[in-house]
Design a protein around this motif. Structure first.
Motif, short mmCIF file in Angstrom:
data_model
loop_
_atom_site.label_atom_id
_atom_site.label_comp_id
_atom_site.label_asym_id
_atom_site.label_seq_id
_atom_site.Cartn_x
_atom_site.Cartn_y
_atom_site.Cartn_z
N ILE A 27 -31.96 11.24 26.82
CA ILE A 27 -31.77 12.31 25.83
C ILE A 27 -31.45 11.79 24.43
CG2 ILE A 27 -31.03 13.98 27.56
CD1 ILE A 27 -28.15 13.46 26.69
N VAL A 28 -31.08 10.51 24.30
CA VAL A 28 -30.60 10.00 23.00
C VAL A 28 -31.59 10.21 21.85
CG1 VAL A 28 -30.07 7.88 21.73
CG2 VAL A 28 -28.90 8.37 23.87
N TYR A 34 -32.99 18.02 18.71
CA TYR A 34 -32.32 19.17 19.33
C TYR A 34 -31.31 19.80 18.37
CZ TYR A 34 -29.13 21.75 22.41
OH TYR A 34 -28.35 22.71 22.99
N LEU A 35 -30.48 18.96 17.74
CA LEU A 35 -29.46 19.48 16.83
C LEU A 35 -30.09 20.10 15.59
CD1 LEU A 35 -26.81 16.60 17.03
CD2 LEU A 35 -26.84 18.78 18.26
N ALA A 45 -24.99 15.55 9.12
CA ALA A 45 -24.26 16.26 10.18
C ALA A 45 -24.65 15.73 11.56
CB ALA A 45 -24.54 17.77 10.09
N ILE A 46 -25.93 15.42 11.73
CA ILE A 46 -26.39 14.83 12.99
C ILE A 46 -25.71 13.48 13.22
CG2 ILE A 46 -28.39 13.79 14.15
CD1 ILE A 46 -30.11 15.96 12.79
N ASP A 163 -37.97 22.74 26.43
CA ASP A 163 -36.68 23.16 26.98
C ASP A 163 -35.75 21.95 27.09
OD1 ASP A 163 -34.53 24.21 28.26
OD2 ASP A 163 -35.62 24.94 30.01
N PHE A 164 -34.87 21.78 26.10
CA PHE A 164 -33.95 20.65 26.10
C PHE A 164 -32.96 20.72 27.26
CE2 PHE A 164 -35.41 20.47 21.71
CZ PHE A 164 -35.50 19.10 21.48
#
Length: 392
Positions: A27-28, A34-35, A45-46, A163-164
């Motif tokens: 997921i990294v 995603y964010l 911010a990420i 779909d995360f």
């Protein structure tokens, strides 16, 4: 007859470590996307949201080496692996950027402790005559997971139609598989024996290895910048919408090639030779990535950086272990991982700030500069120090 390297316990800890890191790296590279897509987060911010994970892992690793050296290692491994598995659920339920950041930061603690415990168990189950070689192959479990996880993540995200959360569930299942594999490892019981002497800083960080640690921080800073922002950079500036998987595939091939070609040198205990080759190859890779703003530079750098990291990291791990006494194996492992995390976290954080305010290329040139500083430091101060002070 040579001692058996791939004994059953070594195979299990190798597999368990691969699954641990695979569940993490799956997921990294997609978390920035995603964010950005889910919460509208900016690059800085990420960077702040993701850096908390590394910061927490860094803090925990400072103490993990002492715990692993004094408590039953399998117990430590199992407890930490369980909480690592459990905290994946936080990503699924997080409904805001703030909640996601909290769960992501907390997740760094069991990851940091588990990796220290696992790498120390790996050293314990290796025959002493094959230890340097075995450490090199053990590192391959990290590197393969780091390389293959993002490759499959890209394709799985497409298969899951964006779909995360499906990826988060999958990572959680893979981490559970790693936990079950670790549970089958058989180690002789080790009773806790409290330290009778006054605790010193050297029980938490291998002070003899501070030169090696500084070089490692420079190298991981570079990797933190590039690996975190490579997907967004490829999409926004090079028009590469599905090429991140190819990038990490080439990175994985470079890692595999370097492990196979470097195994003989490690078997012959030519640790400094492997480290030197790795440092120079890594520097070339980051130069290509920063200087060639084309798809060719994008992909070629992945293979070269993989070659460099595959030679460099296991050599440095051997350095830390060979500078430490036998009762400091956990401390040695926590020291190199702490150093890697410190540089990685700074790379993620500062890379986000630089790319947000000055552009991606400024961040990538900063990564190259830090990498070059690490290479110069290695040849001036690290290599000779290790040769003069190694214990094995």
């Amino acid at each position: 007859m040579a001692d058996k390297l791939w004994n059953s316990n070594y195979l299990k800890i190798w597999t368990g470590n691969f699954l641990l890191n695979f569940s993490f790296t799956l997921i990294v590279p997609l978390l920035p996307l995603y964010l950005s897509d889910t919460f509208g987060a900016t690059n800085d911010a990420i960077g702040m949201a993701l850096a908390g994970y590394t910061l927490m892992a860094l803090i925990i690793r400072l103490f993990s080496g002492y715990v692993v050296d004094n408590y039953p290692r399998k117990t430590v491994l199992m407890v930490c692996s369980f909480f690592f598995f459990l905290l994946f659920f936080g990503y699924i339920v997080a409904g805001s950027l703030a909640m996601f950041t909290i769960f992501r930061t907390l997740h760094g603690a069991p990851f940091g402790a588990t990796t220290v415990a696992a790498s120390t168990v790996a050293i314990d189950v290796l025959p002493s005559s094959r230890r340097s070689e075995g450490i090199g192959y053990y590192g391959l479990s990290n590197n393969l997971a780091t390389a293959l996880g993002p490759v499959l993540a890209i394709y799985m995200l497409q298969a899951f139609e964006g779909d995360f959360h499906a990826l988060f569930w999958l990572s959680m299942a893979i981490s559970l598989a790693g936990l079950l594999v670790d549970a089958s490892i058989k180690l002789p019981p080790r009773d806790f024996k409290p330290e009778k002497s006054v605790l010193s800083l050297d029980r938490f960080f291998l002070l003899k290895g501070w030169r090696e640690a500084l070089a490692m921080m420079c190298f991981s800073f570079s990797y933190g910048v590039v690996s975190t922002y490579v997907a967004i950079y490829g999409r926004e500036e090079l028009g590469i919408t599905s090429g991140t998987g190819i990038f990490f595939s080439l990175f994985a091939i470079g890692l595999i090639v370097s492990r196979l070609t470097g195994a003989k040198a490690l078997r012959e205990n030519r640790v400094s030779y492997n480290a030197s080759i790795g440092c120079l190859a890594s520097l070339l890779g980051y130069l290509v990535f920063a200087a060639l703003k084309t798809p060719f530079g994008y992909y070629a750098s992945a293979f070269i950086i993989g070659l460099g990291n595959g030679h460099m990291y296991p050599a440095f791990q051997n350095m830390f272990v060979n500078l430490a006494e036998n009762n400091q194996r956990g401390t040695a492992n926590s020291s190199i991982l702490t150093s890697w995390d410190a540089g990685l976290g700074l790379g993620v954080l500062l890379g986000g700030m630089l790319s947000e305010h000055f552009g991606y290329h400024t961040a990538f040139w900063a990564a190259l500069f830090l990498n070059a500083a690490g290479v110069v430091w290695y040849f001036l101060r690290v290599r000779r120090h290790f040769e003069e002070n190694k214990l094995r």
